[in-house]
Design a protein around this motif. Structure first.
Motif, PDB file in Angstrom:
ATOM      1  N   MET A 149       0.818  -1.191   0.000  1.00 44.72           N
ATOM      2  CA  MET A 149       0.000   0.000   0.000  1.00 44.72           C
ATOM      3  C   MET A 149       0.864   1.258   0.000  1.00 44.72           C
ATOM      4  O   MET A 149       0.403   2.312  -0.412  1.00 44.72           O
ATOM      5  N   SER A 150       2.120   1.139   0.427  1.00 43.04           N
ATOM      6  CA  SER A 150       2.992   2.320   0.436  1.00 43.04           C
ATOM      7  C   SER A 150       3.246   2.833  -0.980  1.00 43.04           C
ATOM      8  O   SER A 150       3.383   4.040  -1.184  1.00 43.04           O
ATOM      9  N   LYS A 151       3.304   1.916  -1.969  1.00 43.67           N
ATOM     10  CA  LYS A 151       3.478   2.350  -3.357  1.00 43.67           C
ATOM     11  C   LYS A 151       2.273   3.184  -3.794  1.00 43.67           C
ATOM     12  O   LYS A 151       2.423   4.165  -4.528  1.00 43.67           O
TER      13      LYS A 151
ATOM     14  N   PHE B 290       0.276   5.028  -1.834  1.00 38.17           N
ATOM     15  CA  PHE B 290       0.342   6.344  -1.201  1.00 38.17           C
ATOM     16  C   PHE B 290       1.372   7.230  -1.882  1.00 38.17           C
ATOM     17  O   PHE B 290       1.139   8.416  -2.110  1.00 38.17           O
ATOM     18  N   LYS B 291       2.523   6.646  -2.231  1.00 36.43           N
ATOM     19  CA  LYS B 291       3.556   7.417  -2.927  1.00 36.43           C
ATOM     20  C   LYS B 291       3.041   7.873  -4.292  1.00 36.43           C
ATOM     21  O   LYS B 291       3.246   9.020  -4.685  1.00 36.43           O
TER      22      LYS B 291
ATOM     23  N   ALA C  45       1.755   0.515  -8.686  1.00 37.32           N
ATOM     24  CA  ALA C  45       0.999   0.651  -7.435  1.00 37.32           C
ATOM     25  C   ALA C  45      -0.358  -0.036  -7.521  1.00 37.32           C
ATOM     26  O   ALA C  45      -1.118  -0.023  -6.552  1.00 37.32           O
TER      27      ALA C  45
ATOM     28  N   VAL D  26      -7.132   1.712  -0.623  1.00 35.93           N
ATOM     29  CA  VAL D  26      -6.215   2.783  -0.221  1.00 35.93           C
ATOM     30  C   VAL D  26      -6.962   3.847   0.576  1.00 35.93           C
ATOM     31  O   VAL D  26      -6.477   4.301   1.615  1.00 35.93           O
TER      32      VAL D  26
ATOM     33  N   PHE E 177      -6.285   5.055   4.326  1.00 26.29           N
ATOM     34  CA  PHE E 177      -6.045   6.476   4.595  1.00 26.29           C
ATOM     35  C   PHE E 177      -6.953   6.961   5.717  1.00 26.29           C
ATOM     36  O   PHE E 177      -6.512   7.626   6.654  1.00 26.29           O
TER      37      PHE E 177
ATOM     38  N   ILE F 279      -5.926   5.687   9.166  1.00 26.08           N
ATOM     39  CA  ILE F 279      -4.782   6.397   9.736  1.00 26.08           C
ATOM     40  C   ILE F 279      -5.239   7.635  10.504  1.00 26.08           C
ATOM     41  O   ILE F 279      -4.761   7.931  11.596  1.00 26.08           O
TER      42      ILE F 279
END
Length: 85
Positions: A1-3, A5-6, A51, A75, A79, A82
């Motif tokens: 999931m970091s890809k 967000f990036k 992603a 995603v 989000f 968080i």
């Protein structure tokens, strides 16, 4: 999931996602909406594809890009999680 967000951290890529949310498009159609080189657009599309935010399918001589709504929902759920903790 970091890809993901990036990938979403870039305004151009967010704009591409907005366009693909309306309809599937070829790279040429996408690049027509931006004042940048086709290789630059291709790089943005590759980042979105890596992603898993978009998918691509070869149709004849064109590659057609589509938004991957299930990943977008995942995603967005992450989000919201968080910021609601």
């Amino acid at each position: 999931m970091s890809k993901a967000f990036k990938a979403l951290g870039d305004e151009t890529r967010r704009e591409i996602l907005k366009m693909l949310n309306k309809r599937d498009m070829s790279a040429g159609e996408i690049s027509d909406h931006f004042n940048m080189s086709k290789p630059s657009i291709s790089k943005h599309l590759e980042i979105l594809r890596e992603a898993e935010l978009i998918s691509s399918e070869k149709k004849g001589q064109f590659v057609i890009y589509s938004i991957n709504t299930s990943i977008i929902q995942e995603v967005l759920g992450g989000f919201l999680e968080i910021f609601t903790k």
